[in-house]
Motif scaffolding. Structure first.
Motif, PDB file in Angstrom:
ATOM      1  N   LEU A   1       0.810  -1.212   0.000  1.00  0.00           N
ATOM      2  CA  LEU A   1       0.000   0.000   0.000  1.00  0.00           C
ATOM      3  C   LEU A   1       0.851   1.274   0.000  1.00  0.00           C
ATOM      4  N   SER A   2       1.966   1.238   0.708  1.00  0.00           N
ATOM      5  CA  SER A   2       2.816   2.432   0.833  1.00  0.00           C
ATOM      6  C   SER A   2       4.156   2.266   0.131  1.00  0.00           C
ATOM      7  N   ALA A   3       4.229   1.359  -0.836  1.00  0.00           N
ATOM      8  CA  ALA A   3       5.467   1.195  -1.606  1.00  0.00           C
ATOM      9  C   ALA A   3       5.826   2.539  -2.231  1.00  0.00           C
ATOM     10  N   GLY A   4       7.082   2.867  -2.184  1.00  0.00           N
ATOM     11  CA  GLY A   4       7.521   4.134  -2.760  1.00  0.00           C
ATOM     12  C   GLY A   4       7.668   5.249  -1.748  1.00  0.00           C
ATOM     13  N   LEU A   5       7.067   5.083  -0.574  1.00  0.00           N
ATOM     14  CA  LEU A   5       7.244   6.096   0.475  1.00  0.00           C
ATOM     15  C   LEU A   5       8.559   5.859   1.191  1.00  0.00           C
ATOM     16  N   GLY A   6       9.183   6.940   1.600  1.00  0.00           N
ATOM     17  CA  GLY A   6      10.419   6.843   2.372  1.00  0.00           C
ATOM     18  C   GLY A   6      10.132   6.966   3.858  1.00  0.00           C
ATOM     19  N   PHE A   7      11.098   7.517   4.571  1.00  0.00           N
ATOM     20  CA  PHE A   7      10.963   7.615   6.027  1.00  0.00           C
ATOM     21  C   PHE A   7      11.075   9.059   6.521  1.00  0.00           C
ATOM     22  N   SER A   8      10.814  10.008   5.641  1.00  0.00           N
ATOM     23  CA  SER A   8      10.750  11.398   6.085  1.00  0.00           C
ATOM     24  C   SER A   8       9.508  11.552   6.960  1.00  0.00           C
ATOM     25  N   ARG A   9       9.413  12.659   7.665  1.00  0.00           N
ATOM     26  CA  ARG A   9       8.238  12.891   8.504  1.00  0.00           C
ATOM     27  C   ARG A   9       6.966  12.871   7.657  1.00  0.00           C
ATOM     28  N   GLU A  10       7.027  13.500   6.494  1.00  0.00           N
ATOM     29  CA  GLU A  10       5.860  13.552   5.610  1.00  0.00           C
ATOM     30  C   GLU A  10       5.465  12.161   5.128  1.00  0.00           C
ATOM     31  N   ASP A  11       6.454  11.359   4.731  1.00  0.00           N
ATOM     32  CA  ASP A  11       6.161  10.012   4.243  1.00  0.00           C
ATOM     33  C   ASP A  11       5.652   9.100   5.359  1.00  0.00           C
ATOM     34  N   ARG A  12       6.184   9.257   6.555  1.00  0.00           N
ATOM     35  CA  ARG A  12       5.685   8.461   7.681  1.00  0.00           C
ATOM     36  C   ARG A  12       4.235   8.836   7.980  1.00  0.00           C
ATOM     37  N   TYR A  13       3.938  10.123   7.915  1.00  0.00           N
ATOM     38  CA  TYR A  13       2.565  10.589   8.127  1.00  0.00           C
ATOM     39  C   TYR A  13       1.640   9.978   7.068  1.00  0.00           C
ATOM     40  N   GLU A  14       2.042  10.070   5.811  1.00  0.00           N
ATOM     41  CA  GLU A  14       1.231   9.542   4.706  1.00  0.00           C
ATOM     42  C   GLU A  14       1.030   8.027   4.845  1.00  0.00           C
ATOM     43  N   ASN A  15       2.055   7.313   5.233  1.00  0.00           N
ATOM     44  CA  ASN A  15       1.959   5.869   5.436  1.00  0.00           C
ATOM     45  C   ASN A  15       0.856   5.538   6.446  1.00  0.00           C
ATOM     46  N   VAL A  16       0.862   6.227   7.572  1.00  0.00           N
ATOM     47  CA  VAL A  16      -0.138   5.975   8.612  1.00  0.00           C
ATOM     48  C   VAL A  16      -1.535   6.352   8.115  1.00  0.00           C
ATOM     49  N   GLN A  17      -1.634   7.417   7.327  1.00  0.00           N
ATOM     50  CA  GLN A  17      -2.949   7.812   6.803  1.00  0.00           C
ATOM     51  C   GLN A  17      -3.502   6.765   5.847  1.00  0.00           C
ATOM     52  N   ARG A  18      -2.660   6.232   4.987  1.00  0.00           N
ATOM     53  CA  ARG A  18      -3.108   5.201   4.044  1.00  0.00           C
ATOM     54  C   ARG A  18      -3.596   3.954   4.776  1.00  0.00           C
ATOM     55  N   ILE A  19      -2.805   3.512   5.728  1.00  0.00           N
ATOM     56  CA  ILE A  19      -3.185   2.323   6.492  1.00  0.00           C
ATOM     57  C   ILE A  19      -4.451   2.598   7.285  1.00  0.00           C
ATOM     58  N   GLY A  20      -4.525   3.791   7.881  1.00  0.00           N
ATOM     59  CA  GLY A  20      -5.701   4.167   8.666  1.00  0.00           C
ATOM     60  C   GLY A  20      -6.968   4.204   7.845  1.00  0.00           C
ATOM     61  N   LEU A  21      -6.881   4.698   6.608  1.00  0.00           N
ATOM     62  CA  LEU A  21      -8.054   4.735   5.736  1.00  0.00           C
ATOM     63  C   LEU A  21      -8.519   3.329   5.390  1.00  0.00           C
ATOM     64  N   MET A  22      -7.583   2.468   5.055  1.00  0.00           N
ATOM     65  CA  MET A  22      -7.934   1.081   4.746  1.00  0.00           C
ATOM     66  C   MET A  22      -8.571   0.399   5.961  1.00  0.00           C
ATOM     67  N   ALA A  23      -8.007   0.635   7.127  1.00  0.00           N
ATOM     68  CA  ALA A  23      -8.543   0.057   8.360  1.00  0.00           C
ATOM     69  C   ALA A  23      -9.958   0.551   8.618  1.00  0.00           C
ATOM     70  N   LYS A  24     -10.178   1.850   8.404  1.00  0.00           N
ATOM     71  CA  LYS A  24     -11.506   2.422   8.638  1.00  0.00           C
ATOM     72  C   LYS A  24     -12.549   1.770   7.741  1.00  0.00           C
ATOM     73  N   VAL A  25     -12.224   1.588   6.484  1.00  0.00           N
ATOM     74  CA  VAL A  25     -13.166   0.974   5.554  1.00  0.00           C
ATOM     75  C   VAL A  25     -13.515  -0.444   6.011  1.00  0.00           C
ATOM     76  N   LEU A  26     -12.521  -1.203   6.410  1.00  0.00           N
ATOM     77  CA  LEU A  26     -12.771  -2.573   6.891  1.00  0.00           C
ATOM     78  C   LEU A  26     -13.597  -2.552   8.176  1.00  0.00           C
ATOM     79  N   ALA A  27     -13.207  -1.713   9.129  1.00  0.00           N
ATOM     80  CA  ALA A  27     -13.914  -1.662  10.418  1.00  0.00           C
ATOM     81  C   ALA A  27     -15.359  -1.202  10.228  1.00  0.00           C
ATOM     82  N   ARG A  28     -15.565  -0.245   9.343  1.00  0.00           N
ATOM     83  CA  ARG A  28     -16.920   0.234   9.066  1.00  0.00           C
ATOM     84  C   ARG A  28     -17.809  -0.881   8.517  1.00  0.00           C
ATOM     85  N   ASN A  29     -17.176  -1.911   7.975  1.00  0.00           N
ATOM     86  CA  ASN A  29     -17.899  -3.044   7.413  1.00  0.00           C
ATOM     87  C   ASN A  29     -17.852  -4.270   8.319  1.00  0.00           C
TER      88      ASN A  29
END
Length: 186
Positions: A54-82
């Protein structure tokens, strides 16, 4: 096996945050196995696996770490909502990224729990499951969370697991206890 929702007839996202080698994935896997054995719908969105997909291509900068968590969080929300119990073992070092995921869940009426797997960096370095601390000591890695990159400890997690003072099974039992208390499982 009968697949069943929890007593609240809903899903939940459980963000297990902590330093690398804290025990997050081990606890999530043990809990997932228990829940599946009891017939619950469960997914584990492991931070390491998500980085490769899901987060292939992201590095470990603060911005990329933030984006990584947002992507995972969105996927988790969709699953949990269901109606799925979603266990998310991920470092998630920054409070603002964890809070944004929580707020996205709250706005959608989706249940969210934050669990701090509170293992001291010294213990994590001894465990060194992925060899990150050894690479850092050898000068092959920079930006290791908790060593030379910050980890912002959760201010008010729903549960703190002292994984350095109890076994993985005891830690999994503590999380199961939270599920029972919050009525996500019977």
């Amino acid at each position: 096996m009968v697949v069943r929702p929890g007593p609240c007839d809903c899903g939940v996202t459980v963000l297990l945050t902590g330093l690398p080698s804290a025990g997050k994935s081990t606890i999530a896997d043990l809990v997932a196995e228990r829940l599946r054995d009891d017939g619950y719908r469960v997914e584990v969105l492991d931070g390491d696996a998500m980085r490769k997909t899901l987060s292939a291509g992201l590095g470990f900068s603060r911005e990329d770490r933030y984006e990584n968590v947002q992507r995972i969080g969105l996927m988790a929300k969709v699953l949990a909502r269901n109606g799925v119990i979603v266990l998310v073992p991920v470092v998630a070092p920054y409070a603002d990224s964890r809070d944004a995921v929580r707020q996205r869940h709250v706005k959608s009426g989706t249940h969210f729990l934050e669990v701090h797997v509170a293992t001291p960096v010294e213990v994590c370095a001894q465990r060194d499951v992925k060899g990150l601390y050894a690479k850092r000591r050898a000068g092959e890695l920079k930006g290791l969370t908790g060593v030379d990159d910050p980890y912002e400890t959760p201010g008010e997690p729903d549960l703190v697991i002292p994984a350095d003072r109890q076994s993985a099974v005891e830690s999994a039992s503590a999380l199961m206890g939270l599920f029972i208390e919050k009525r996500f499982v019977a």
